[in-house]
Design a protein around this motif. Sequence first.
Motif, PDB file in Angstrom:
ATOM      1  N   ASN A  71      31.825  37.549 105.750  1.00  0.00           N
ATOM      2  CA  ASN A  71      33.067  38.767 105.851  1.00  0.00           C
ATOM      3  C   ASN A  71      32.359  40.193 105.890  1.00  0.00           C
ATOM      4  OD1 ASN A  71      35.979  39.387 105.775  1.00  0.00           O
ATOM      5  ND2 ASN A  71      35.847  39.849 103.658  1.00  0.00           N
ATOM      6  N   PRO A  75      38.870  34.967 106.634  1.00  0.00           N
ATOM      7  CA  PRO A  75      39.302  36.283 106.899  1.00  0.00           C
ATOM      8  C   PRO A  75      38.415  36.926 108.164  1.00  0.00           C
ATOM      9  CG  PRO A  75      37.908  36.445 104.896  1.00  0.00           C
ATOM     10  CD  PRO A  75      37.840  34.882 105.540  1.00  0.00           C
ATOM     11  N   PHE A  76      37.667  36.360 108.866  1.00  0.00           N
ATOM     12  CA  PHE A  76      37.122  36.971 109.874  1.00  0.00           C
ATOM     13  C   PHE A  76      37.134  36.141 111.198  1.00  0.00           C
ATOM     14  CE2 PHE A  76      33.950  34.959 107.225  1.00  0.00           C
ATOM     15  CZ  PHE A  76      33.484  34.223 107.908  1.00  0.00           C
TER      16      PHE A  76
END
Length: 485
Positions: free
Chosen positions: A342, A366-367
């Motif tokens: 991340n 989250p990426f």
Amino acid sequence: MTTATRPSAGAGMVLDHIAVDREAAPCGRARERHMGALLQSGGSAADRRAFLTAEVYAVGSIGNLVTKAVRGGPRLVARKARTAVVLVRSQGVGSAARYARSKLASAAGAQAPTLLVAMEDAAAVDWTELPARITDPVTVKSGPARIAWIMSPPGRESGGHQNLFRFIDFAERAGHDCRIYLYQAGQRPIDVAGVRSMLERSEAYPRLRASIEVWDRELGVAEDTQAIFATGWETAYPSFLDASRAKRLYFVQDFEPSFYPLGSEAILAENTYRFGFHAITAGGWLAHKLRTDYGMQADHFDFAVDKRHYHLTNDGARDEIFFYARPVTPRRAFEFGLLVLNDFAKMRPDVTINLAGWDVSNWRIPFKYRNLASLQLSELNAVYNRCGAGLVMSLSNMSLLPLELMSSGVTPVVNDGPNNRMVSDNPYIEYMPASPLAIARKLVEVIERPDAIERSRAMSASVKGVDWEESGRVFLSALEAALRG
């Protein structure tokens, strides 16, 4: 970029390689289609009925299972459904059926303790007073030996078993007569015919002459056996209990007590290092630890790399990175790796991040990333040759990936520690303290090196002489020295 590549199941790899059982758990219509395909598959009618019963169990629609589902909520229902589907996809209908029967039996009444080792076998071992069959074994003064290998049933994509079979193959090629005994706790029968069929179909397992049968406590190994190899902590118990005076050896690929939280399994696994066996370990860190902490006799062979599968094909720029993502294997620090990546993604959002080792489509990440899930052995080299850096987290014995990545021209970025450095001190491995931000910065540094192409060539050349045949010769030398007494 979060699309998952789903190649057909097949080849696995040694130790903690990428071709592994996938966690994908289809739901809704996808799950219904999966069940339809299952019912048309080759499993027996009894197996299919048993699996459907497991599905009923998974959604909590009978008896006291309703109460469990209500108490546990949707997460419990989803978790049980995923477990059932994973079993069918990775182990087949028969294993799923056996799982269903065991779960239904446990739901019907009081549950018995369940461990990898049979409770009666664990109870029967007193390592504080070693018997003469352990302390005064037979010796083999010359010539080949008759060797029993006690192991858990191998799986299609079990990397540890694939590496174990590699060394059994070395032993057979040296003239030793090998026999395989399968050990499993509990009442579930071992499908020996299924194991043989899997081994014959898999390109990841060498073809052996060894016979395969189930270890029976009453019968033990064959009377003429001269050496017995335990191959995992649970198999050290039947090896200890066998009435034979064969030399006891221990093929150790990792420090297995660390696989568990403090508790029964950790104690029972650690105790096996006090059984009086002679260890031959994967890498020098394990041998050092077993000698230092437990007073074991221990030799080791070095890690190596198969150049047929891992080699340099891209002699140009690389604009991707790789992460060995194993959420089901705590010692591979999946969550920690996500923290690193991340941070990296914020610094270099233009670089493609490849995740392989497990299907992570059900994880919130989250990426942007490419989910490669489970790959065929033959597909890995192409992926590696697109990457400039590879993140490998190893919290116990080092993975084989750093050497394989280097052979394909990828810089491994690995958490620092004696468990890794004592296995390989290759100067092209970037050992880093366990700080997510520091490791992310190192990944950026590796990707942006102005001499990246030259360095890629040099690191591939640095492992040119690291060969499994040499590891096999070292293994055989240690084995034969142990047998001679």
